[in-house]
Design a protein around this motif. Structure first.
Motif, short mmCIF file in Angstrom:
data_model
loop_
_atom_site.label_atom_id
_atom_site.label_comp_id
_atom_site.label_asym_id
_atom_site.label_seq_id
_atom_site.Cartn_x
_atom_site.Cartn_y
_atom_site.Cartn_z
N SER B 27 0.46 -1.06 0.06
CA SER B 27 0.54 -0.21 -0.34
C SER B 27 0.94 0.97 0.04
O SER B 27 0.38 1.97 0.79
N LEU B 28 1.77 1.64 -0.72
CA LEU B 28 2.76 2.54 -1.03
C LEU B 28 1.70 3.26 -1.46
O LEU B 28 1.39 3.08 -2.47
N TRP B 29 1.53 4.71 -0.90
CA TRP B 29 1.25 5.89 -1.58
C TRP B 29 2.07 7.11 -2.57
O TRP B 29 2.73 7.40 -1.55
N PRO B 30 2.05 6.76 -3.36
CA PRO B 30 3.09 8.04 -4.06
C PRO B 30 2.82 9.09 -4.17
O PRO B 30 1.54 9.10 -4.73
N LEU B 31 4.12 9.85 -4.24
CA LEU B 31 3.94 11.24 -4.65
C LEU B 31 4.62 11.80 -5.94
O LEU B 31 5.84 11.63 -5.71
N PRO B 32 3.81 11.94 -6.79
CA PRO B 32 4.71 12.09 -8.35
C PRO B 32 5.71 13.36 -8.14
O PRO B 32 4.57 14.50 -8.21
N PHE B 33 6.83 13.53 -7.80
CA PHE B 33 7.47 14.44 -8.32
C PHE B 33 8.13 15.00 -9.36
O PHE B 33 8.41 14.87 -9.56
N GLY B 34 6.53 15.14 -10.26
CA GLY B 34 6.43 14.94 -11.49
C GLY B 34 6.91 16.57 -12.19
O GLY B 34 6.97 17.49 -11.75
N THR B 35 8.31 16.58 -13.26
CA THR B 35 8.30 18.02 -13.46
C THR B 35 8.75 17.62 -15.39
O THR B 35 8.18 18.79 -15.71
N ALA B 36 9.28 16.47 -15.57
CA ALA B 36 9.18 16.48 -17.24
C ALA B 36 8.92 15.23 -18.07
O ALA B 36 7.74 14.72 -17.24
N VAL B 60 -2.45 7.61 -5.88
CA VAL B 60 -1.67 8.90 -6.15
C VAL B 60 -2.10 9.59 -5.17
O VAL B 60 -2.97 10.27 -5.55
N ARG B 61 -0.96 10.55 -5.05
CA ARG B 61 -1.44 11.19 -3.54
C ARG B 61 -0.28 12.91 -3.62
O ARG B 61 -0.12 12.56 -3.70
N PHE B 62 -0.93 14.11 -4.28
CA PHE B 62 -0.23 15.38 -4.47
C PHE B 62 -0.12 15.93 -2.97
O PHE B 62 0.85 16.93 -3.44
N SER B 63 -0.25 15.13 -1.51
CA SER B 63 0.15 15.95 -0.47
C SER B 63 0.89 15.51 0.23
O SER B 63 0.87 14.23 0.16
#
Lengths: 567, 167
Positions: B27-36, B60-63
């Motif tokens: 149950s890994l909840w990723p935060l995609p720090f996507g830049t490119a 996917v969580r952005f927080s």
């Protein structure tokens, strides 16, 4: 380009025109800095040059007037272009033209940031790509490419916005604990709806945006500095990563820009393949743009429908064609890296049919959908005149009702031989921008089918030892081949000295490369004219007065790709 | 782990650490720090063709407060450095970091004044994924490797995970 504009300028300004130059068919005039606003105003008002395409700085350290600033102007009505140049000494400034063309605002900021040329009376002359603590000017020839500078504190845009300035409720209640205080909200740079690293600071009254200020440069990867450090051919993989959603388009337009400077034309088959892969890229770009935009509005299903089509094209066409999915590195100066694979035509046809089904499905889900229409119709409207002044091109300009498409306007790669329509919108709102892209995918599919019909066997690269790499049999089998390969790889293609602006229709609009060569194997200056940059510069003005949720929908519909925006 | 099948109440024995980590790894909840570009490939990994939810990491969580896997996807410029450091610091323990792609891992072929030469200069990294950009399969493989690592970790984060952010 047009001789007529030069003649008109000569008769109007006489000896104020210092010199006239023609390089690769591009006319340019050199004027003194002080008469620049008058020249541009005249061109805009009397010669209907509606658009300032870009402002480009070039550094010539050996000259007394070290910097040259190029203003690329275009008249869409008269199908002509002209380049107005100004030479600036270090420490001197030139008057701004941001009051004549709105696109000059950000473009001049970029020249200031990277070269340190100051613009007199510019409304907001701050750095734009490098961070605010950066010292020196990165694109000057004497700035070492590897000298990085850490940023300790992020820029505070809140200070930029005059606190409570122009607010209509702040004055009504006195005292410090004013219940109607405006709220500053920071969106980005790491935010799910920004599609890349952007930052927008908005001042809210309830949910209405009173004032907005955006900041870019979070993905500044110094494409232009890297280009000056590499040979012309080595720049090709860097172009992949400009608009990484449609890298084939960048490859092809970059290659054709350098070919313009070289004065060569690639073989017929290579041109047709370039058109086919460019249009495939355009389809992918539009698919990703629309599906991401619809997710932001809340329509997740469409994301799966469109993304699967894109995956199919990547796995079955792009990856077998060039060995990688996103960063294709497919075109070469003077041709292509390799030919099509067996069964290419069938794979393309299969996926085009799938795509058409998917477009029908998605259109069926959104075209009469009440929620979609409420969120997009008459939201984020930009008029044609404003769009032109901001330097809009591509689907966002066509959504306002103007049928400007580089493929029709100034055909390249044989686009004049294809039959296709240029879809336009009516209002220039979010819905029009989405629907123009939908229709463009059908047109691209039609172009691809025509291209496949036209394909005939033939060479895919120029037979010119000073431009194209020799075939591998020759490299391994003869001393001439080895020498040829060695010279081209280690020294680069010797592009004759001169300058040229090559451009084409990218997925978001006009993608241009301003190439300056000094005769060595490396570019002296390579400036990208990214379609996103002018488009995003209008964003603050579009969203002011709208709801914050609309801002997200608009941001998706203008399709900002950070790699291209910040380069 | 031992399971008692003959007992009518059907119990099993295991170690607390293993049971908790088994829960954590699926149950890994990723935060995609996507830049490119890598962020686009991350979108592909999430979409239905590759479907990251097969590995339990689709939330996917952005927080940073809600996620435990920081996925740095894309070039990190010096302008991004304070932001990335803040986001990493805001994530709660236990947390892991995957550096996706050449740019995030080493700066890639951007060796210049604006690009950070690898995020391990500012935050600790668990897995580096090769590729420019890595394919979705590549990213999934890194995720599976990370799951193995999570399974074998201690119950509380080890001292080395608490290392100071370098700069």
């Amino acid at each position: 380009m047009s001789q007529k504009l030069v003649d008109s300028l000569k008769s109007e300004f006489g000896d104020k025109i210092v010199s006239v130059n023609n390089s690769c068919g591009d006319e340019s005039v050199l004027v003194p800095g002080d008469s620049l606003p008058a020249v541009l105003k005249y061109l805009k008002e009397s010669e209907s040059c509606e658009q300032l395409t870009d402002v480009i700085g070039v550094d010539y350290p050996e000259r007394t007037e070290r910097f040259e600033v190029n203003y690329l102007l275009r008249s869409i009505a008269n199908k002509s272009r002209i380049n107005v140049k100004v030479a600036v000494e270090e420490g001197m400034d030139i008057p701004t033209v941001s009051d004549i063309y709105k696109s000059a605002n950000w473009a001049e900021r970029e020249v200031f940031d990277l070269y340190g040329v100051k613009f007199r009376n510019h409304p907001d002359l701050r750095r734009i790509l490098c961070h605010h603590e950066f010292e020196g000017h990165a694109l000057r020839k004497d700035y070492p490419i590897e000298q990085g500078q850490f940023l300790s504190t992020p820029e505070k845009l809140i200070d930029d916005i005059e606190y409570h300035g122009g607010a209509f409720r702040a004055d009504e209640v006195e005292g410090e604990d004013n219940p109607f205080d405006l709220l500053n909200v920071n969106i980005g740079p790491s935010h799910p709806a920004t599609h890349g690293a952007l930052r927008i600071e908005v001042q809210l009254d309830g949910e209405t945006i009173v004032k907005a200020k955006s900041e870019i440069g979070y993905l500044h990867r110094c494409f232009e500095k890297e280009a000056e450090d590499h040979t012309w051919s080595q720049v090709m993989p860097y172009t992949d990563r400009l608009n990484y959603v449609s890298s084939m388009l960048n490859n092809c337009i970059y290659a054709s820009s350098v070919e313009k400077l070289l004065g060569v034309e690639v073989p017929q088959r290579a041109q047709i393949i370039r058109v086919i892969v460019s249009e495939l890229s355009r389809i992918i770009d539009h698919l990703v743009c629309i599906c991401a935009n619809l997710v932001d509005i809340g329509a997740l299903t469409n994301y799966w429908y469109f993304y699967n089509i894109r995956e199919g094209i990547y796995y079955d066409i792009i990856e077998p064609l060039c060995g990688s999915r996103l960063t294709t590195n497919f075109a070469r100066i003077g041709g292509l890296s390799h030919d099509l694979f067996d069964g290419f035509e069938d794979a393309v046809e299969k996926h085009l049919q799938k795509m058409e089904v998917a477009i029908k499905e998605v259109t069926g889900l959104i075209a009469r959908n009440r929620i979609f229409l409420d969120r997009t119709v008459d939201v984020g409207v930009l008029t044609t005149d404003e769009a032109l002044s901001y330097g809009y091109t591509g689907p966002c300009l066509r959504a306002t009702g103007l049928d400007y498409d580089v493929r029709k306007h100034a055909p390249y790669s044989g686009y004049e031989d294809y039959k296709f329509d240029v879809p336009i919108g009516e209002n220039g709102d979010t819905r029009d921008r989405i629907m123009v892209r939908m229709e463009e995918m059908y047109q691209s599919a039609s172009i691809i089918r025509q291209g496949i019909q036209k394909l005939t066997p033939g060479p895919i690269a120029l037979d010119n030892a000073s431009v194209s790499l020799p075939p591998k049999e020759s490299v391994y089998g003869s001393i001439e081949g080895v020498m040829n390969q060695f010279k081209l790889i280690s020294e680069g293609i010797k592009v004759p000295a001169g300058e040229a602006y090559g451009y084409g229709e990218g997925a978001n609009g006009e993608l241009g490369f301003f190439c300056v060569s000094d005769g060595t194997g490396q570019p002296h200056r390579l400036k990208v004219r990214p379609p996103c940059f002018p488009i995003f510069s209008a964003f603050d003005e579009i969203i002011e007065g709208l709801m914050i949720a609309d801002a997200i929908a608009i941001l998706g519909s203008i399709n900002i790709i950070a790699g291209e925006l910040d380069r | 782990m031992a399971v008692a099948l003959d007992n009518p109440s059907n119990f099993m024995t295991t170690r607390l650490r293993q049971a908790v980590n088994w829960g954590r790894k699926y149950s890994l909840w990723p935060l995609p720090f996507g830049t490119a570009c890598c962020a686009i490939e991350f979108m592909s990994t999430v979409s239905s063709y590759n479907d990251i939810s097969r590995f339990g990491a689709e939330a996917v969580r952005f927080s940073p407060r809600q996620s435990d896997l920081l996925l740095v996807a894309g070039t990190i410029s010096y302008k991004q450095v304070p932001i990335l450091k803040t986001i990493y610091a805001q994530m709660c323990e236990p947390k892991w970091v995957i550096s996706m792609g050449a740019c995030a891992s080493t700066g890639g072929f951007y060796n210049n004044y604006s690009t950070l030469q690898g995020i391990d200069k500012i935050i600790p990294v668990d897995y580096y994924v090769a590729g420019c950009p890595p394919t979705p399969e590549n990213l999934l493989s890194a995720l599976v490797s990370l799951q193995d690592r999570v399974q074998n970790e201690g119950l509380v984060p080890s001292a080395e995970r608490h290392q100071q952010v370098i700069r």
